[in-house]
Design a protein around this motif. Sequence first.
Motif, PDB file in Angstrom:
ATOM      1  N   SER A  56      25.458  20.097 -17.031  1.00 43.49           N
ATOM      2  CA  SER A  56      24.342  21.005 -17.195  1.00 43.49           C
ATOM      3  C   SER A  56      23.060  20.320 -16.972  1.00 43.49           C
TER       4      SER A  56
ATOM      5  N   ASP B  18      25.329  27.863 -13.168  1.00 45.24           N
ATOM      6  CA  ASP B  18      26.024  27.029 -14.377  1.00 45.24           C
ATOM      7  C   ASP B  18      26.990  27.883 -14.983  1.00 45.24           C
ATOM      8  N   GLU B  19      28.202  27.435 -14.827  1.00 45.51           N
ATOM      9  CA  GLU B  19      29.416  28.466 -15.736  1.00 45.51           C
ATOM     10  C   GLU B  19      29.129  29.865 -15.476  1.00 45.51           C
TER      11      GLU B  19
HETATM   12 MG   LIG Z   1      27.106  22.853 -19.723  1.00 41.04          MG
END
Ligand SMILES: [Mg+2]
Length: 356
Positions: free
Chosen positions: A43, A158-159
């Motif tokens: 991240s 991001d995810e």
């Molecule tokens: Mg992360």
Amino acid sequence: MASVSVANVRKNYGHFEVLHGVDIDIRDGEFVILVGPSGCGKSTLLRMIAGLEEISGGNVSIGSKVVNNVAPKERDIAMVFQSYALYPHMTVEANMGFSLRLAKAPKDQIKTRVHDAAQTLGLQHLLDRYPRNLSGGQRQRVAMGRAIVRQPQVFLFDEPLSNLDAKLRVQMRSEIKQLHQRLKTTTIYVTHDQIEAMTMADRIVVMRDGYVEQIGSPLDLYDRPANLFVAGFIGSPGMNVIKGRISATGPLEFIANGGARLPLPENAAPARGAEVIYGIRPEHLIVSQDGVSAEVVVVEPTGAETQINARLGSDALVATVRERLSLQAGDAVQVAPDLSKLHLFDARTEKRLPID
Ligand SMILES: [Mg+2]
Ligand SMILES: Nc1ncnc2c1ncn2[C@@H]1O[C@H](COP(=O)(O)OP(=O)(O)O)[C@@H](O)[C@H]1O
């Protein structure tokens, strides 16, 4: 669209360095996935590419331009987060058009782009709804729609699927991949889920503790992992890894620390007596009369295949087979490794050793 280059990028929070000189070159139109255990810096790296996090060292370039000091909104990127971050008081249509309104785009252009994106994502019938009246999957689609309408040079994810249930995750995986095949926008996608990475990426970047361990296509990483970490991280159930050494004298074979003896290909390169780790994927263990004898611990049929958990000396071993065998806990099972699929790793450096 644009290429993205990350060159010797470092990040520290105070004295604590979390990225230690990362190099990644992403081609125009490519779908690249950053994968690694939680806390490895995925991240942080994505946020640095987005401009949301200061760069402590090295350069991030989009196209041919270094963007280290370019504000996020000037980078021509769109980011989709795990927590969709929709505006609760705005309809789907208003949420999707928000960034274009902010950029003072003409009204009819906003309408066209929002409706095009809604059609691409199957959201046409939901445009008047508010986020609270949408399912998790629909909210996720709206968050993607908001990114699409901007027609950015680069998508950052991001995810984005972490909050969805397993079935929806599988469906969205395939939708995101199809979306990329249609739009061909350069995409950088972060996940800790190696299956997501394997199924969606053109290329995967495996990270650990702020370092890049290996970059390659999904099957490259699967067939030729650079080291024990990548070998263990990619693939489920994971590769069997057994510590031991190459026989110093007598017939050429692998002697596990737990006592078992396993065959080696005649051309195995490591020196006699060398300490190595023997790596064989579960599907490359064949149940065969001339195999080595292991003791069955648990048998797990899934229908299409059966997973056999066994014990070889004091080492655990997993074999996946497609044939239906009548095995029970406590039985002896003969397994033979497919030696053309064997991996050997140096016990000290954990790097994969060439066999030939
Ligand atoms: Mg992360
Ligand atoms: N604002 C911050 N201050 C201090 N440490 C941070 C901060 N943000 C992240 N970290 C640390 O940086 C490391 C990488 O975090 P992160 O990039 O979120 O990992 P990942 O996304 O791979 O799970 C972790 O050790 C985390 O604790």
